[in-house]
Design a protein around this motif. Structure first.
Motif, PDB file in Angstrom:
ATOM      1  N   THR A  75      -0.499   9.094  -4.382  1.00 14.88           N
ATOM      2  CA  THR A  75       0.495   8.224  -3.739  1.00 14.88           C
ATOM      3  C   THR A  75       0.040   7.817  -2.337  1.00 14.88           C
ATOM      4  OG1 THR A  75       2.199   9.442  -4.920  1.00 14.88           O
ATOM      5  CG2 THR A  75       2.943   8.027  -3.113  1.00 14.88           C
ATOM      6  N   GLY A  76      -0.061   6.527  -2.117  1.00  8.62           N
ATOM      7  CA  GLY A  76      -0.388   6.042  -0.776  1.00  8.62           C
ATOM      8  C   GLY A  76       0.805   5.377  -0.136  1.00  8.62           C
ATOM      9  N   GLU A  77       1.728   4.915  -1.003  1.00  2.10           N
ATOM     10  CA  GLU A  77       2.907   4.219  -0.504  1.00  2.10           C
ATOM     11  C   GLU A  77       3.984   4.252  -1.587  1.00  2.10           C
ATOM     12  OE1 GLU A  77       1.991   0.185   0.421  1.00  2.10           O
ATOM     13  OE2 GLU A  77       3.773  -0.117   1.656  1.00  2.10           O
ATOM     14  N   THR A  78       5.204   4.459  -1.185  1.00  2.00           N
ATOM     15  CA  THR A  78       6.317   4.404  -2.132  1.00  2.00           C
ATOM     16  C   THR A  78       7.220   3.252  -1.699  1.00  2.00           C
ATOM     17  OG1 THR A  78       6.172   6.793  -2.434  1.00  2.00           O
ATOM     18  CG2 THR A  78       8.208   5.733  -3.164  1.00  2.00           C
ATOM     19  N   ILE A  79       7.396   2.317  -2.595  1.00  4.02           N
ATOM     20  CA  ILE A  79       8.212   1.137  -2.245  1.00  4.02           C
ATOM     21  C   ILE A  79       9.526   1.222  -3.014  1.00  4.02           C
ATOM     22  CG2 ILE A  79       8.313  -1.393  -2.345  1.00  4.02           C
ATOM     23  CD1 ILE A  79       5.088  -1.094  -2.356  1.00  4.02           C
ATOM     24  N   VAL A  80      10.630   1.132  -2.267  1.00  2.18           N
ATOM     25  CA  VAL A  80      11.957   1.213  -2.885  1.00  2.18           C
ATOM     26  C   VAL A  80      12.656  -0.129  -2.646  1.00  2.18           C
ATOM     27  CG1 VAL A  80      14.160   2.454  -2.927  1.00  2.18           C
ATOM     28  CG2 VAL A  80      12.045   3.696  -2.429  1.00  2.18           C
ATOM     29  N   ILE A  81      13.088  -0.745  -3.735  1.00  2.00           N
ATOM     30  CA  ILE A  81      13.793  -2.033  -3.615  1.00  2.00           C
ATOM     31  C   ILE A  81      15.171  -1.880  -4.261  1.00  2.00           C
ATOM     32  CG2 ILE A  81      13.686  -4.519  -4.103  1.00  2.00           C
ATOM     33  CD1 ILE A  81      10.626  -4.136  -4.499  1.00  2.00           C
ATOM     34  N   GLU A  82      16.189  -2.159  -3.472  1.00  2.00           N
ATOM     35  CA  GLU A  82      17.560  -1.963  -3.959  1.00  2.00           C
ATOM     36  C   GLU A  82      18.124  -3.289  -4.487  1.00  2.00           C
ATOM     37  OE1 GLU A  82      18.557   1.547  -0.701  1.00  2.00           O
ATOM     38  OE2 GLU A  82      19.545  -0.405  -0.516  1.00  2.00           O
ATOM     39  N   GLY A  83      19.103  -3.191  -5.367  1.00  2.00           N
ATOM     40  CA  GLY A  83      19.812  -4.364  -5.873  1.00  2.00           C
ATOM     41  C   GLY A  83      18.952  -5.304  -6.702  1.00  2.00           C
ATOM     42  N   VAL A  84      18.075  -4.742  -7.487  1.00  2.38           N
ATOM     43  CA  VAL A  84      17.183  -5.562  -8.313  1.00  2.38           C
ATOM     44  C   VAL A  84      17.727  -5.621  -9.740  1.00  2.38           C
ATOM     45  CG1 VAL A  84      14.780  -5.918  -9.036  1.00  2.38           C
ATOM     46  CG2 VAL A  84      15.288  -4.578  -6.989  1.00  2.38           C
ATOM     47  N   ALA A  85      17.798  -6.844 -10.270  1.00  2.06           N
ATOM     48  CA  ALA A  85      18.254  -6.974 -11.665  1.00  2.06           C
ATOM     49  C   ALA A  85      17.064  -7.372 -12.521  1.00  2.06           C
ATOM     50  CB  ALA A  85      19.369  -8.000 -11.750  1.00  2.06           C
ATOM     51  N   LEU A  86      16.363  -6.390 -13.048  1.00  2.00           N
ATOM     52  CA  LEU A  86      15.154  -6.665 -13.835  1.00  2.00           C
ATOM     53  C   LEU A  86      15.500  -7.009 -15.290  1.00  2.00           C
ATOM     54  CD1 LEU A  86      12.518  -3.947 -12.797  1.00  2.00           C
ATOM     55  CD2 LEU A  86      12.681  -6.310 -12.017  1.00  2.00           C
ATOM     56  N   ALA A  87      14.813  -7.994 -15.789  1.00  2.00           N
ATOM     57  CA  ALA A  87      14.977  -8.331 -17.209  1.00  2.00           C
ATOM     58  C   ALA A  87      13.948  -7.553 -18.014  1.00  2.00           C
ATOM     59  CB  ALA A  87      14.740  -9.829 -17.383  1.00  2.00           C
ATOM     60  N   ASP A  88      14.104  -7.601 -19.373  1.00  2.76           N
ATOM     61  CA  ASP A  88      13.165  -6.870 -20.239  1.00  2.76           C
ATOM     62  C   ASP A  88      11.725  -7.313 -19.975  1.00  2.76           C
ATOM     63  OD1 ASP A  88      15.243  -5.574 -21.291  1.00  2.76           O
ATOM     64  OD2 ASP A  88      15.339  -6.761 -23.152  1.00  2.76           O
ATOM     65  N   GLY A  89      10.853  -6.405 -19.918  1.00  2.00           N
ATOM     66  CA  GLY A  89       9.442  -6.712 -19.770  1.00  2.00           C
ATOM     67  C   GLY A  89       8.968  -6.825 -18.333  1.00  2.00           C
ATOM     68  N   GLN A  90       9.897  -7.059 -17.415  1.00  6.75           N
ATOM     69  CA  GLN A  90       9.486  -7.220 -16.021  1.00  6.75           C
ATOM     70  C   GLN A  90       8.991  -5.902 -15.410  1.00  6.75           C
ATOM     71  OE1 GLN A  90      13.031  -9.169 -14.530  1.00  6.75           O
ATOM     72  NE2 GLN A  90      12.000 -11.167 -14.535  1.00  6.75           N
ATOM     73  N   LYS A  91       9.585  -4.788 -15.861  1.00 10.73           N
ATOM     74  CA  LYS A  91       9.139  -3.473 -15.358  1.00 10.73           C
ATOM     75  C   LYS A  91       7.672  -3.235 -15.754  1.00 10.73           C
ATOM     76  CE  LYS A  91       9.948   1.428 -15.681  1.00 10.73           C
ATOM     77  NZ  LYS A  91      10.230   2.455 -16.637  1.00 10.73           N
ATOM     78  N   ALA A  92       7.385  -3.633 -16.991  1.00 13.10           N
ATOM     79  CA  ALA A  92       6.017  -3.458 -17.501  1.00 13.10           C
ATOM     80  C   ALA A  92       5.043  -4.340 -16.723  1.00 13.10           C
ATOM     81  CB  ALA A  92       5.977  -3.787 -18.982  1.00 13.10           C
ATOM     82  N   ASP A  93       5.533  -5.557 -16.340  1.00 12.99           N
ATOM     83  CA  ASP A  93       4.678  -6.453 -15.549  1.00 12.99           C
ATOM     84  C   ASP A  93       4.333  -5.821 -14.198  1.00 12.99           C
ATOM     85  OD1 ASP A  93       4.710  -8.319 -17.510  1.00 12.99           O
ATOM     86  OD2 ASP A  93       6.287  -9.559 -16.603  1.00 12.99           O
ATOM     87  N   ILE A  94       5.342  -5.222 -13.585  1.00 12.20           N
ATOM     88  CA  ILE A  94       5.114  -4.611 -12.262  1.00 12.20           C
ATOM     89  C   ILE A  94       4.108  -3.458 -12.384  1.00 12.20           C
ATOM     90  CG2 ILE A  94       6.234  -3.320 -10.348  1.00 12.20           C
ATOM     91  CD1 ILE A  94       8.775  -5.022 -10.980  1.00 12.20           C
ATOM     92  N   GLU A  95       4.224  -2.708 -13.463  1.00 12.06           N
ATOM     93  CA  GLU A  95       3.298  -1.584 -13.675  1.00 12.06           C
ATOM     94  C   GLU A  95       1.843  -2.052 -13.748  1.00 12.06           C
ATOM     95  OE1 GLU A  95       4.873   0.327 -17.124  1.00 12.06           O
ATOM     96  OE2 GLU A  95       6.110   1.709 -15.962  1.00 12.06           O
ATOM     97  N   LYS A  96       1.699  -3.293 -14.161  1.00 19.08           N
ATOM     98  CA  LYS A  96       0.342  -3.828 -14.319  1.00 19.08           C
ATOM     99  C   LYS A  96      -0.234  -4.378 -13.012  1.00 19.08           C
ATOM    100  CE  LYS A  96       1.063  -4.998 -19.127  1.00 19.08           C
ATOM    101  NZ  LYS A  96       1.669  -6.058 -19.938  1.00 19.08           N
ATOM    102  N   LEU A  97       0.613  -4.489 -11.968  1.00 18.30           N
ATOM    103  CA  LEU A  97       0.132  -5.007 -10.681  1.00 18.30           C
ATOM    104  C   LEU A  97      -0.925  -4.064 -10.094  1.00 18.30           C
ATOM    105  CD1 LEU A  97       3.495  -6.150  -9.004  1.00 18.30           C
ATOM    106  CD2 LEU A  97       1.674  -7.640  -9.858  1.00 18.30           C
ATOM    107  N   PRO A  98      -1.857  -4.584  -9.308  1.00 13.73           N
ATOM    108  CA  PRO A  98      -2.916  -3.730  -8.745  1.00 13.73           C
ATOM    109  C   PRO A  98      -2.342  -2.616  -7.875  1.00 13.73           C
ATOM    110  CG  PRO A  98      -3.377  -6.054  -8.334  1.00 13.73           C
ATOM    111  CD  PRO A  98      -2.021  -5.992  -8.907  1.00 13.73           C
ATOM    112  N   HIS A  99      -2.950  -1.460  -7.951  1.00 10.37           N
ATOM    113  CA  HIS A  99      -2.628  -0.253  -7.152  1.00 10.37           C
ATOM    114  C   HIS A  99      -1.302   0.415  -7.527  1.00 10.37           C
ATOM    115  CE1 HIS A  99      -6.045  -1.284  -4.679  1.00 10.37           C
ATOM    116  NE2 HIS A  99      -5.527  -2.478  -4.440  1.00 10.37           N
TER     117      HIS A  99
END
Lengths: 368, 310
Positions: free
Chosen positions: B225-249
């Motif tokens: 862990t180099g950084e933990t990012i917390v974002i509140e009030g996010v309404a994610l649709a299906d598949g978007q979580k998986a997209d974020i997981e694929k982002l670099p780092h």
């Protein structure tokens, strides 16, 4: 070491709860005893108990009374009517009948009458033996009676000049025994403050560069000093209340010193155990009071009863030994018995102190 | 200054210290960090020759530490976990008593006691009995009793337990000042923030073992862990979580029912920007954004799989 000792003395003096048990509680009890029983009888001023003897031919019993007369019993031979009149008039406290079975008539149940009753029962107890001696060696009878008196002094604490004094004084002697033993409370706390596995304070002391022996000895000595002074204050207070300790009162100071040492050593012994604090206090209170009870603090004849049935208990009970040493000095004037009591106290103290020291000298623990 | 090698301490079946190795250099503030029961206090008690141990060697100032190593003990000050002062003595008398165990000379001692009182800010309370002191002041008295003789090595076992934040800060500042004046300090705590704040080197302990040691930065670099990012009030649709997981780092994504997105990234630049850009591209609304650098708790969590604070 001296600085530690002085600091520890200051510390012990400030522990109010322990000072209450070591000093104030015995003083309160002494006051209550004084209010209840009075201060006992001044030995020097004790008057002989007047009694009549109605001779009915029992020579052995009459010789017995004759030999008991000195000092505390004034027996006048009378006929029965004369004796009854004297009893009614209050001139005498009782009438001895020297029949085949000696008997006693008393008018009331006061202290003097109790002395006479005790004398009679004392005779009855040894009657068979005295009769035999009277038959076979009549000339030796007075000597045998005198020996019997000595024997009783040694083993039963019922001296020929005794019951009246025990009745009152015995409570106070038991109380002094208890006061000495109550030094155990201070001893217990001192021990807990020396064991790193029992208190953070002890841990802090244990990691200091002061030699373990200096910590333990200065602690023990400080507690002993305060306890000894407390017992001396009690003695002084009892003297002010009117309790006489006899001419050789100074011989009681070693008893108080050794008694205080025993109490403190007992406390350190209990304190050095790995038990809950509440349990230790419970053990100390109950055992100290029980030992004082056996020494006659609550029931003055207890010590005699124990002497009859389990004499060893009186030899190992510090409170009994302290009380008995007081009797030896103030009443019996018996240096041998006094010395024996002191020796036994010293032995008990050494044993307790040695075991405690062995436990406290430990510097490394299995767990903290 | 301190060398501990292969230290083993068992309580029956329980292994309290499991082949512990430790080296502390002069001038350090060395932090022993670990949850309750991790073996910190046991290690300290072994070091002070209070506890028997089953195996290992302990050297202090280059010598074997023994219960009768009085010349070594003279140079050590201890602040125990539980407040250890005499209830019947005033603040001044307590400090004087404990200082007197190390410094017999009365004149020297008076000076030292006064310095300790000033250092811990107890001037106004020196005639008070401990029971009249607040929790924070009591802790300061506990410290004053342990440091008055100005030891070369100070061992502080959780000195800030149950202390209010204001007193805690004062204590921590004091510890740094003691170190600045030349004392080496061993500081045990289960408060990671304070260990991180004052310690020059840290050892993290768990179940009697050293699981990591180094400076705070070194420890943090040991984990992914180099950084933990917390974002509140996010309404994610299906598949978007998986997209974020694929982002670099990015190596771990959590999305809670409370619509809080937690993204763990390895140490890299622009991690937050990348994630926020993705959300904007996807027209996903979001509230507050927090970016946290790793803490010692993350280090502990990643190594042991559990929180430092239970």
């Amino acid at each position: 070491m001296l600085r530690l000792y002085i600091s520890n003395v200051k510390l012990v003096i400030r522990k109010r709860e322990e000072l209450f048990w070591g000093l104030l509680f015995p003083l309160i009890l002494a006051t209550l005893f004084y209010v209840t029983f009075g201060s006992g009888i001044d030995l020097e001023k004790m008057k002989a108990v007047p009694a009549a003897l109605v001779s009915q031919g029992n020579e052995v019993f009459e010789t017995f009374l004759e030999n008991m007369e000195e000092g505390f019993l004034a027996v006048t031979e009378m006929d029965e009517d004369e004796a009854l009149q004297a009893l009614k008039a209050g001139e005498i406290d009782g009438i001895f009948y020297s029949g085949e079975e000696p008997s006693l008539t008393v008018a009331a149940s006061q202290m003097n009458e109790s002395i006479l009753e005790m004398l009679l029962s004392s005779y009855v107890e040894h009657e068979a033996l005295l009769r035999d001696i009277g038959k076979e060696h009549p000339l030796q009878l007075p000597a045998a009676i005198a020996q019997m008196a000595d024997y009783r002094e040694m083993t039963e604490n019922v001296t020929v000049s005794g019951r009246s004094m025990e009745t009152n004084v015995g409570y106070f002697y038991g109380l002094i025994g208890m006061a000495c033993l109550f030094g155990a409370f201070m001893g217990m706390t001192a021990a807990e403050e020396m064991r790193a596995d029992q208190s953070a304070l002890a841990l802090r002391r244990s990691v200091s560069p002061v030699h373990r022996l200096a910590i333990v000895l200065s602690g023990m000595l400080a507690v002993f000093t305060v306890q000894f002074i407390s017992v001396c204050i009690l003695l002084l207070y009892l003297r002010i209340l009117g309790l006489s300790f006899g001419e050789k009162w100074y011989m009681l100071l070693p008893v108080c010193a050794l008694g205080s040492m025993t109490g403190v050593a007992y406390g350190i012994f209990i304190g050095s155990m790995r038990l809950r604090n509440g349990l230790k206090i419970g053990i100390l209170i109950s055992s100290s009071l029980l030992m004082s009870f056996f020494a006659g603090m609550m029931f003055v004849n207890m010590k005699d009863i124990i002497e009859h049935h389990i004499p060893i208990l009186n030899r190992i009970n510090p409170a009994s030994l302290i009380a008995d040493a007081f009797y030896s000095v103030s009443i019996y004037d018996n240096p041998g018995r006094y010395g024996a009591n002191l020796l036994l106290l010293a032995a008990i103290t050494c044993l307790l102190a040695a075991v405690s020291f062995f436990r406290l000298r430990r510097e490394r623990y299995e767990s903290l | 200054m301190i060398h501990i090698e292969n230290l083993v301490k068992r309580y029956g079946e329980l292994v309290a210290l499991d082949h512990l190795n430790l080296d502390i250099q002069e001038g350090e503030i060395f932090g022993l960090l670990g949850p309750n029961g991790s073996g910190k206090t046991t290690a300290i008690n072994c070091l002070l020759a209070l506890l028997k141990y089953d195996k290992g060697t302990i050297q202090v100032f280059g010598e074997q530490m023994q219960p009768d190593s009085y010349h070594l003990k003279r140079q050590i000050g201890v602040v125990p976990q539980n407040v250890a002062v005499f209830e019947q003595m005033t603040v001044y008398e307590n400090i004087d008593y404990f200082c007197g165990l190390y410094v017999p000379d009365k004149k020297t001692r008076r000076k030292l006691v006064e310095e300790a009182i000033a250092f811990t800010g107890l001037e106004e309370h020196q005639k008070m009995l401990p029971r009249k002191l607040s929790g924070g002041l009591l802790r300061r008295l506990n410290i004053a009793c342990g440091i008055a003789h100005q030891p070369r090595l100070i061992i502080m076992d959780e000195p800030t337990v149950a202390v209010d934040p204001q007193s805690r800060n004062k204590i921590l500042e004091g510890i740094v000042e003691l170190n600045r004046r030349g004392s080496t300090i061993i500081y045990t705590s289960h408060y990671m923030e304070e260990v991180e704040q004052i310690c020059t080197r840290i050892m993290i302990m768990d179940r009697g073992r050293c699981i990591a040691s180094g400076t705070a930065e070194e420890l943090k670099r040991m984990i992914k862990t180099g950084e933990t990012i917390v974002i509140e009030g996010v309404a994610l649709a299906d598949g978007q979580k998986a997209d974020i997981e694929k982002l670099p780092h990015v190596f771990q994504v959590n999305y809670s029912e409370e619509k809080v997105l937690t993204v763990k990234c390895t140490s890299a630049q622009h991690n937050v920007v990348r994630i926020l850009n993705y959300l904007q591209e996807q027209n996903v609304a979001f509230g507050r954004v927090l970016s946290e650098l790793p803490t010692l708790n993350d280090v502990f969590l990643e190594i042991t799989g559990k929180e430092l604070r239970d």
